[in-house]
Design a protein around this motif. Structure first.
Motif, mmCIF file in Angstrom:
data_model
loop_
_atom_site.group_PDB
_atom_site.id
_atom_site.type_symbol
_atom_site.label_atom_id
_atom_site.label_comp_id
_atom_site.label_asym_id
_atom_site.label_seq_id
_atom_site.Cartn_x
_atom_site.Cartn_y
_atom_site.Cartn_z
ATOM 1 N N GLN A 186 2.052 7.426 -38.387
ATOM 2 C CA GLN A 186 2.003 6.838 -37.050
ATOM 3 C C GLN A 186 1.324 7.768 -36.046
ATOM 4 N N THR A 234 -1.735 0.678 -27.125
ATOM 5 C CA THR A 234 -0.507 1.378 -27.514
ATOM 6 C C THR A 234 0.714 0.693 -26.914
ATOM 7 N N TYR A 264 11.078 -0.642 -26.342
ATOM 8 C CA TYR A 264 10.190 0.423 -26.821
ATOM 9 C C TYR A 264 10.824 1.156 -27.994
ATOM 10 N N GLN A 265 12.115 1.467 -27.879
ATOM 11 C CA GLN A 265 12.779 2.222 -28.942
ATOM 12 C C GLN A 265 12.866 1.409 -30.229
ATOM 13 N N SER A 313 10.293 -6.078 -34.805
ATOM 14 C CA SER A 313 11.471 -5.228 -35.007
ATOM 15 C C SER A 313 12.783 -5.987 -34.882
ATOM 16 N N TYR A 337 3.744 -0.998 -29.231
ATOM 17 C CA TYR A 337 5.147 -0.590 -29.191
ATOM 18 C C TYR A 337 6.051 -1.641 -28.555
ATOM 19 N N TYR A 362 5.547 -4.821 -32.034
ATOM 20 C CA TYR A 362 6.715 -4.328 -32.765
ATOM 21 C C TYR A 362 8.003 -4.476 -31.960
ATOM 22 N N ASP A 368 -1.511 6.521 -33.431
ATOM 23 C CA ASP A 368 -1.409 6.700 -31.978
ATOM 24 C C ASP A 368 -2.601 7.482 -31.436
ATOM 25 N N LYS A 377 9.449 1.500 -31.725
ATOM 26 C CA LYS A 377 9.183 2.832 -32.274
ATOM 27 C C LYS A 377 9.934 3.048 -33.580
ATOM 28 N N ASP A 378 11.191 2.628 -33.624
ATOM 29 C CA ASP A 378 11.995 2.819 -34.839
ATOM 30 C C ASP A 378 11.406 2.064 -36.026
ATOM 31 N N LEU A 429 8.211 1.000 -36.329
ATOM 32 C CA LEU A 429 6.936 1.648 -36.649
ATOM 33 C C LEU A 429 7.165 2.902 -37.485
ATOM 34 N N ASN A 430 8.155 3.695 -37.115
ATOM 35 C CA ASN A 430 8.440 4.913 -37.864
ATOM 36 C C ASN A 430 8.948 4.625 -39.270
#
Length: 238
Positions: free
Chosen positions: A136, A150, A121-122, A163, A154, A158, A140, A125-126, A128-129
């Motif tokens: 973002q 969602t 997940y992290q 990622s 995540y 990604y 969301d 998220k990283d 995506l950010n």
């Protein structure tokens, strides 16, 4: 094209895309990351033609170099699964596997230890950010009533696919993602990833040339790209 293109016609297309891409500052070894996600949409069987075209170049003259190449092709196809579905990337890779020489095969497994969880997940998220930044939040919000989407975005799209930078880096991943979306004539998400590729450091001029490469392939495949934004249209958002 109204009929299936020949190997010679596809190779001529590769030459045009390669020449156009050489006008960028992105290096000569990345143009095929545009060809993979665009070509497989209409002629996945010619992924093998692309592979043959590449390994006949002097820069892939040894088995070690060809193994490094197939890792990059395989990773691009894996990323294509997340944005185009599974069947055409698999068909492409099956075609390549039929012509690979045994000494050129690569048996590494990039995601052998991957598991769904907080770390995945992290990572998602990283990334995506990185490419969406403050945008973002609104994305969301759009899926607030669709939490399964969602989760997939995540953890899977990604977190699992896009990622992982062990083989393809940020610019290369965005080349694959942008090309794979634009060739489907999806205007909104194309705009998001024109913006995203700018945010990972590709110049406005180079992004325009990348789009022209995608358009060369789309025209070859009689794919109409209508109402697709250009980098100038999203530059104020970068």
């Amino acid at each position: 094209m109204s009929t299936k293109p020949t190997k010679e016609q596809v190779e001529a297309l590769f030459g045009k895309v390669e020449e156009k891409f050489s006008q960028t500052t992105l290096g000569k070894d990345r143009w095929y990351l545009i060809a993979i996600p665009t070509l497989i949409v209409f002629v996945p069987e010619h992924g093998a033609t692309l592979y043959t075209y590449l390994i006949n170049k002097p820069e892939y003259s040894t088995s070690e170099l060809r193994q490094a190449l197939i890792r990059r092709i395989r990773e691009a196809l894996l990323e294509c699964i997340s944005i185009q579905g599974v069947c055409k990337p698999l068909e492409t890779l099956l075609g390549i596997s039929q012509i690979e020489r045994e000494e050129d095969k690569d048996y590494s497994f990039s995601r052998e230890r991957w598991n769904v969880g907080p770390e995945t997940y992290q990572r998602g998220k990283d990334w995506l950010n990185t490419i969406y930044k403050h945008n973002q939040i609104s994305t969301d919000d759009a899926f607030a009533a669709h939490k399964d989407i969602t989760f997939v975005n995540y953890q899977i799209t990604y977190g699992f696919y896009l990622s992982d930078m062990t083989i393809l880096g940020p610019i290369e991943t965005e080349l694959v993602t942008l090309s794979g979306i634009m060739i489907q004539n999806i205007a909104r998400l194309t705009g998001w990833h024109l913006r995203g590729i700018r945010r990972v450091g590709v110049s406005k001029e180079d992004v325009e040339l990348v789009q022209q490469c995608i358009e060369l392939i789309a025209k070859f495949g009689n794919i109409k790209l209508e109402n697709i934004p250009r980098v100038d249209d999203i530059e104020h958002e970068v």
